[in-house]
Scaffold this motif. Structure first.
Motif, short mmCIF file in Angstrom:
data_model
loop_
_atom_site.label_atom_id
_atom_site.label_comp_id
_atom_site.label_asym_id
_atom_site.label_seq_id
_atom_site.Cartn_x
_atom_site.Cartn_y
_atom_site.Cartn_z
N TYR A 41 31.87 34.94 52.45
CA TYR A 41 32.13 35.52 51.14
C TYR A 41 32.54 34.49 50.09
O TYR A 41 32.54 34.81 48.89
N GLN A 78 34.08 35.01 46.35
CA GLN A 78 34.10 36.41 45.95
C GLN A 78 35.50 36.98 46.12
O GLN A 78 36.26 36.52 46.98
N PRO A 79 35.86 38.00 45.34
CA PRO A 79 37.13 38.69 45.61
C PRO A 79 36.99 39.47 46.93
O PRO A 79 36.02 40.20 47.12
N VAL A 80 37.93 39.24 47.84
CA VAL A 80 37.84 39.82 49.19
C VAL A 80 39.17 40.45 49.56
O VAL A 80 40.22 39.88 49.32
N VAL A 114 35.66 48.80 47.30
CA VAL A 114 34.64 47.76 47.39
C VAL A 114 33.31 48.28 46.85
O VAL A 114 32.62 47.59 46.09
N ASN A 156 33.16 48.28 43.16
CA ASN A 156 33.26 46.96 42.54
C ASN A 156 32.20 45.98 43.04
O ASN A 156 32.36 44.77 42.93
N ARG A 157 31.12 46.50 43.58
CA ARG A 157 30.03 45.65 44.07
C ARG A 157 29.43 44.81 42.95
O ARG A 157 29.01 43.68 43.17
N GLN A 208 30.93 43.32 40.77
CA GLN A 208 31.78 42.15 40.63
C GLN A 208 31.82 41.34 41.92
O GLN A 208 32.67 40.48 42.10
N LYS A 209 30.90 41.67 42.84
CA LYS A 209 30.75 40.98 44.12
C LYS A 209 31.98 41.10 45.03
O LYS A 209 32.24 40.24 45.87
N MET A 210 32.74 42.20 44.87
CA MET A 210 33.89 42.42 45.74
C MET A 210 33.41 42.68 47.16
O MET A 210 32.37 43.32 47.37
#
Length: 142
Positions: free
Chosen positions: A52, A55-57, A80, A83-84, A86-88
């Motif tokens: 990841y 990415q925010p994880v 999640v 917020n996909r 934003q690539k969460m």
């Protein structure tokens, strides 16, 4: 690599607040898990933290897949999904002395709760990944 580990959860154990996990903004070390329900479920161990990248994880560490952990996982699965763009991303880590024995509870939970965004994984050892400061008294750390 920068990842987000949602603030340490303070759990009440015998009237004592338990701090567990990394401090906000701390470096997030790499570690390997066995994917049980995600896209790598038929492969070797992998490092989702590495995959990841920046990415925010969000990661949940648990010692048991209880109803409460399943509900938290379902809730974060929705966050999640929303917020996909934003690539969460996120994943759940079940810390177990025998990961193969623990894995079926994850598959059952994913199916029952319709968890689609967060891979459910196992980690060998109840102490969690080195450097993550998982408190032995904490049942769940996120």
């Amino acid at each position: 690599c920068v990842a987000l580990v949602v603030a340490s959860v303070g759990l009440t154990v015998a009237a004592e607040k338990v701090q567990s996990g990394l401090e906000k903004g701390a470096k997030v070390p790499a570690f390997y898990v066995k994917d049980v329900t995600g896209p790598a479920k038929d492969g070797e161990e992998l490092c989702y933290r590495c995959r990841y990248g920046n990415q925010p994880v969000v990661t949940i560490f648990a010692k048991e897949m209880t109803e409460e952990v399943a509900a938290l996982t379902k809730e974060l699965d929705g966050v999640v999904a929303k917020n996909r763009d934003q690539k969460m991303a996120g994943f759940v880590v079940l810390m177990a002395s025998d990961p193969a024995k623990a894995a079926p509870s994850l598959a059952k939970t994913a199916e029952k709760m319709k968890i689609e965004q967060l891979p459910l994984t196992t980690f060998k050892g109840t102490e969690g990944p080195k450097g993550y400061k998982i408190n032995e008294k904490a049942e769940v750390t996120s």
